[in-house]
Write a protein that holds these residues in place. Structure first.
Motif, PDB file in Angstrom:
ATOM      1  N   THR A 487      66.835 -31.119 -41.642  1.00 38.55           N
ATOM      2  CA  THR A 487      66.702 -32.540 -41.963  1.00 38.55           C
ATOM      3  C   THR A 487      68.079 -33.176 -42.034  1.00 38.55           C
ATOM      4  N   LEU A 488      68.114 -34.500 -41.943  1.00 41.31           N
ATOM      5  CA  LEU A 488      69.366 -35.229 -42.071  1.00 41.31           C
ATOM      6  C   LEU A 488      69.731 -35.406 -43.542  1.00 41.31           C
ATOM      7  N   ASN A 489      70.998 -35.649 -43.777  1.00 31.53           N
ATOM      8  CA  ASN A 489      71.482 -35.835 -45.139  1.00 31.53           C
ATOM      9  C   ASN A 489      70.755 -36.996 -45.823  1.00 31.53           C
ATOM     10  N   GLY A 490      70.208 -36.706 -47.032  1.00 30.96           N
ATOM     11  CA  GLY A 490      69.521 -37.726 -47.796  1.00 30.96           C
ATOM     12  C   GLY A 490      68.058 -37.909 -47.445  1.00 30.96           C
ATOM     13  N   HIS A 491      67.520 -37.109 -46.509  1.00 30.13           N
ATOM     14  CA  HIS A 491      66.121 -37.218 -46.120  1.00 30.13           C
ATOM     15  C   HIS A 491      65.375 -35.960 -46.551  1.00 30.13           C
ATOM     16  N   GLU A 492      64.130 -36.136 -46.939  1.00 29.39           N
ATOM     17  CA  GLU A 492      63.342 -35.031 -47.481  1.00 29.39           C
ATOM     18  C   GLU A 492      62.742 -34.180 -46.374  1.00 29.39           C
ATOM     19  N   ALA A 493      62.741 -32.860 -46.586  1.00 28.22           N
ATOM     20  CA  ALA A 493      62.065 -31.908 -45.710  1.00 28.22           C
ATOM     21  C   ALA A 493      61.026 -31.165 -46.538  1.00 28.22           C
ATOM     22  N   SER A 494      59.866 -30.867 -45.930  1.00 26.85           N
ATOM     23  CA  SER A 494      58.800 -30.195 -46.666  1.00 26.85           C
ATOM     24  C   SER A 494      58.015 -29.287 -45.735  1.00 26.85           C
ATOM     25  N   PHE A 495      57.392 -28.266 -46.305  1.00 24.55           N
ATOM     26  CA  PHE A 495      56.464 -27.428 -45.559  1.00 24.55           C
ATOM     27  C   PHE A 495      55.463 -26.859 -46.547  1.00 24.55           C
ATOM     28  N   SER A 496      54.342 -26.359 -45.998  1.00 22.33           N
ATOM     29  CA  SER A 496      53.267 -25.860 -46.835  1.00 22.33           C
ATOM     30  C   SER A 496      52.566 -24.716 -46.115  1.00 22.33           C
ATOM     31  N   ILE A 497      52.234 -23.652 -46.864  1.00 23.64           N
ATOM     32  CA  ILE A 497      51.450 -22.541 -46.342  1.00 23.64           C
ATOM     33  C   ILE A 497      50.351 -22.246 -47.358  1.00 23.64           C
ATOM     34  N   ARG A 526      32.623 -29.614 -47.528  1.00 19.04           N
ATOM     35  CA  ARG A 526      33.900 -30.221 -47.918  1.00 19.04           C
ATOM     36  C   ARG A 526      34.986 -29.140 -47.975  1.00 19.04           C
ATOM     37  N   PRO A 527      36.171 -29.452 -47.471  1.00 16.07           N
ATOM     38  CA  PRO A 527      37.250 -28.457 -47.552  1.00 16.07           C
ATOM     39  C   PRO A 527      38.053 -28.618 -48.849  1.00 16.07           C
ATOM     40  N   THR A 528      38.617 -27.559 -49.300  1.00 14.05           N
ATOM     41  CA  THR A 528      39.573 -27.572 -50.408  1.00 14.05           C
ATOM     42  C   THR A 528      40.667 -26.566 -50.096  1.00 14.05           C
ATOM     43  N   GLU A 529      41.882 -26.900 -50.472  1.00 11.63           N
ATOM     44  CA  GLU A 529      43.038 -26.089 -50.076  1.00 11.63           C
ATOM     45  C   GLU A 529      43.746 -25.516 -51.289  1.00 11.63           C
ATOM     46  N   ALA A 530      44.283 -24.327 -51.082  1.00  8.83           N
ATOM     47  CA  ALA A 530      45.183 -23.708 -52.052  1.00  8.83           C
ATOM     48  C   ALA A 530      46.452 -23.347 -51.300  1.00  8.83           C
ATOM     49  N   ASN A 531      47.568 -23.993 -51.660  1.00 11.02           N
ATOM     50  CA  ASN A 531      48.783 -23.883 -50.860  1.00 11.02           C
ATOM     51  C   ASN A 531      49.985 -23.502 -51.713  1.00 11.02           C
ATOM     52  N   LEU A 532      50.983 -23.018 -51.005  1.00  6.20           N
ATOM     53  CA  LEU A 532      52.338 -22.924 -51.545  1.00  6.20           C
ATOM     54  C   LEU A 532      53.154 -23.964 -50.792  1.00  6.20           C
ATOM     55  N   SER A 533      53.525 -25.070 -51.460  1.00  5.54           N
ATOM     56  CA  SER A 533      54.251 -26.168 -50.815  1.00  5.54           C
ATOM     57  C   SER A 533      55.641 -26.281 -51.408  1.00  5.54           C
ATOM     58  N   LEU A 534      56.579 -26.647 -50.543  1.00  8.50           N
ATOM     59  CA  LEU A 534      57.983 -26.756 -50.941  1.00  8.50           C
ATOM     60  C   LEU A 534      58.547 -28.039 -50.356  1.00  8.50           C
ATOM     61  N   ARG A 535      59.158 -28.886 -51.205  1.00 13.40           N
ATOM     62  CA  ARG A 535      59.815 -30.125 -50.776  1.00 13.40           C
ATOM     63  C   ARG A 535      61.275 -30.088 -51.208  1.00 13.40           C
ATOM     64  N   ILE A 536      62.165 -30.368 -50.245  1.00 12.23           N
ATOM     65  CA  ILE A 536      63.608 -30.291 -50.507  1.00 12.23           C
ATOM     66  C   ILE A 536      64.275 -31.545 -49.946  1.00 12.23           C
ATOM     67  N   LYS A 537      65.110 -32.208 -50.773  1.00 13.53           N
ATOM     68  CA  LYS A 537      65.917 -33.346 -50.312  1.00 13.53           C
ATOM     69  C   LYS A 537      67.394 -33.003 -50.542  1.00 13.53           C
ATOM     70  N   PRO A 538      68.187 -32.847 -49.475  1.00 11.18           N
ATOM     71  CA  PRO A 538      69.603 -32.458 -49.615  1.00 11.18           C
ATOM     72  C   PRO A 538      70.532 -33.675 -49.613  1.00 11.18           C
ATOM     73  N   PHE A 539      71.638 -33.553 -50.350  1.00  3.45           N
ATOM     74  CA  PHE A 539      72.710 -34.552 -50.359  1.00  3.45           C
ATOM     75  C   PHE A 539      74.035 -33.806 -50.203  1.00  3.45           C
ATOM     76  N   VAL A 540      74.774 -34.132 -49.146  1.00  6.22           N
ATOM     77  CA  VAL A 540      76.035 -33.450 -48.855  1.00  6.22           C
ATOM     78  C   VAL A 540      77.184 -34.291 -49.393  1.00  6.22           C
ATOM     79  N   SER A 541      78.070 -33.666 -50.179  1.00  4.29           N
ATOM     80  CA  SER A 541      79.236 -34.350 -50.726  1.00  4.29           C
ATOM     81  C   SER A 541      80.398 -34.263 -49.749  1.00  4.29           C
TER      82      SER A 541
END
Length: 639
Positions: A487-497, A526-541
């Motif tokens: 991802t670009l600096n200051g933008h959030e990246a996420s994924f889920s399994i 009806r579907p229902t999900e059980a996930n491991l999700s991770l969201r990361i937002k980086p800031f480079v100094s």
């Protein structure tokens, strides 16, 4: 008799002039000589005064020490002094030096007074010379005009070039300003007229007729030769302006103290040999004070005119100067971006900077068109250049490790009478033991014991059964996954399994048809999900340290509360803010689960007796542990 008085006055004047200019050493010598007759000068003084006038202080010393002193009443400044065992004559020397006094001596009398202020002799007014030159070989004219009267300018041009210029009566006394070097005669005359709100007409005989341009008012028209009394006089003190050129360059060294901006521009253009056209006169009340050691003419104009209603524009080798709304000073320019997206840049521009500009966004060109005066566009371009930098790309490697460990043991002996004869199940003895015996097998086992002693145990009924269970399970499961996201600096990246389960949602609808009511049943999965999700937002100094905003959520299915019901779900979540070096790895933990179970069933009282309890009870022990570890490694790339 009159001659005698004149000689006395002359002697007094020379005597006064001699001692008013005496040095400190001469003053000391004079007081030492005078102290021979006035003993009070050699006496010690001890005093402490505060907020007393200089006149009262000197007078009190003279009275106390019996001295002949005369003090001007104008010495009324307040003083604070503290003297201890100091000679009176030294105090007098100190006062003369500190307060810049004049001291005179008339026989035995000491006179203290303020120094005389010599008024400067006014210089005789010398008419200003019109600075221009003409080359007959190529018909080129050069003018260096700064608030020069048009009548004298026209006369000088006629004398130099031999061409006839006729002035309208209402423009003879106006002041004109232009600085143009080595350009064709007609071009210079035309530009000089435009910059001073005049109009030039040339007839077939080669006569130039100069008149006022009535579409633009003449602000500096003075038919009587006198300046409008409603305006403040211009700062004429050109001695407060010093402009020097720097050898080998066109840059300047300038010292200005409250000097008219127009004077600064004129002197700077002459020293740097830069040419300019003045579209509209600059207000004479616009002044500036500064000291600059090394500056170009363009940079000087930018600083002088910033914040005022005037601006400038550079066109080829000329500088056009005038009010911001003047036609010819407005410009339009396409500003394209190299590293940023135009959608985000437009919002980041301060409103103060765009107040005098019109901006039009062009997404296809990744840029925008700016229309306005030159200095505002240059300021906007500088700002865009500062923020249009390469945005770092961060690649984030994520290592997810899930560790599950469980332990399960079940033991016990179960016996009873069923409704029918039990089916035997020998099962397996190793590695687990799970055996069920029916009545005939139990009787055979009892019969084997009956012949060994005096006791006869007997036999069991046909419906009797006996079960023996001894099970132990151990399991270790380790799962690993290594996704990579960028991802670009200051933008959030996420994924889920995770996993998706389904449940049936039934809907009942009552339909009334006269006497009979029918129930219409329908439903959908009806579907229902059980996930491991991770969201990361980086800031480079600036030093390439990476600050990470991290959010982790883990959910898992549990048992259903009933048939067709949706599965239960457990959720664990945590958020963190960490700082890590470029290409270093950090460990995030804390999502741990532990389950313990220790239960048993048996015959009351008998299930508690040691050894015997193994025949009258059954027990179950279970222990499970789950751990989730997340390793994160950010790497910064510059494209």
């Amino acid at each position: 008799m009159k001659k005698k008085y004149i000689l006395i006055l002359i002697n007094l004047f020379v005597f006064n002039l001699m001692f008013s200019q005496m040095t400190e050493q001469e003053l000391k010598n004079k007081l030492d000589e005078l102290s021979k007759t006035q003993k009070g000068l050699n006496e010690l003084i001890q005093t402490n005064v505060s907020q007393i006038s200089l006149y009262d202080f000197i007078t009190s010393i003279s009275v106390e020490h019996e001295l002949n002193v005369s003090v001007e009443a104008s010495l009324d400044q307040k003083i604070i002094n503290n003297f201890h065992n100091i000679l009176v004559k030294d105090v007098f020397i100190f006062l003369v030096r500190k307060y810049n006094l004049e001291i005179d001596f008339l026989n035995n009398i000491i006179l203290f007074k303020k120094p005389k202020i010599i008024e400067p002799i006014a210089k005789k007014y010398v008419p200003k010379k019109i600075d221009l030159s003409y080359n007959k070989a190529n018909d080129f004219l050069s003018v260096k005009l700064n608030k020069d009267t048009l009548l004298y300018v026209a006369k000088a041009i006629i004398d130099k070039s031999g061409k006839n210029i006729i002035l309208s009566p209402d423009v003879k006394n106006i002041k004109v300003t232009s600085y143009i070097l080595n350009r064709p005669f007609d071009q210079v005359i035309d530009m000089m007229a435009k910059s001073n709100k005049l109009k030039i007409n040339k007839d077939d005989n080669g006569f130039y007729f100069v008149e006022a341009d009535h579409t633009k008012p003449i602000e500096n028209n003075t038919n009587s030769g006198k300046r409008n009394s409603s305006r403040k006089p211009r700062n004429k003190n050109i001695s407060d302006l010093k402009v020097d050129g720097i050898a080998g360059t066109k840059n300047l060294k300038i010292v200005a103290d409250n000097v008219s901006v127009m004077d600064i521009i004129y002197e700077a253009s002459a020293k740097s040999e830069e040419q300019f056209f003045l579209y509209t006169p600059i207000d004479e009340n616009l002044t500036s004070t500064f000291f600059i050691d090394n500056i170009s003419f363009e940079e000087l104009l930018d600083h002088l005119l910033k914040g005022s209603k005037y601006t400038f524009k550079k066109e080829k080798d000329f500088f056009l100067i005038g009010e911001k709304d003047t036609e010819g000073l407005r410009t339009t320019e396409l500003i394209q971006l190299e590293n940023r997206r135009i959608e985000t840049v437009i919002e980041a521009i301060p409103k103060r900077m765009t107040g005098e500009l019109e901006l039009k966004e062009f997404v296809e060109l990744n840029g925008f068109v700016a229309s306005g005066h030159y200095s505002a566009i240059e300021e906007l371009k500088d700002f865009v250049h500062q923020i249009d930098v390469n945005v770092p790309l961060i690649q984030i490697e994520v290592l997810i490790v899930q560790y599950d460990k469980s332990y399960d043991i079940q033991t016990g002996l179960q016996a009873g009478v069923g409704d029918a004869p039990a089916q035997s199940s020998l099962g397996s003895l190793f590695p687990t033991s799970d055996v069920t015996l029916n009545s005939s097998q139990v009787n055979d086992l009892i019969g084997a014991f009956n012949g060994l002693g005096i006791f006869n145990i007997g036999k069991v009924t046909n419906n009797f059964f006996l079960s023996l269970k001894a099970l132990e399970n151990n399991s270790i499961i380790k799962l690993e996954s290594t996704p990579k996201i960028s991802t670009l600096n200051g933008h959030e990246a996420s994924f889920s399994i995770g996993a998706t389960d389904y449940y049936f949602e039934q809907t009942n609808r009552l339909i009334s048809q006269g006497v009979n009511d029918n129930i219409l049943q329908s439903g959908q999965w009806r579907p229902t999900e059980a996930n491991l999700s991770l969201r990361i937002k980086p800031f480079v100094s600036k030093d390439e340290d990476v600050t990470l905003e991290i959010s982790v959520e883990k959910s898992a299915f549990t048992g259903r509360s009933g048939e067709g019901a949706p599965p239960g779900k457990t959720t664990q979540r945590f958020e963190s803010l960490v700082r890590v070096k470029n290409s270093e790895m950090i460990l995030l933990g804390g999502l741990d689960e532990m389950e313990k179970e220790n239960s048993g069933t048996g015959t009351p009282f008998l299930s508690r007796i040691p050894v015997i309890k193994w025949l009258f009870s059954g027990r179950k022990k279970k222990k499970s542990k789950s751990k989730l570890h997340i390793f994160i490694k950010p790497t910064v790339y510059y494209q």
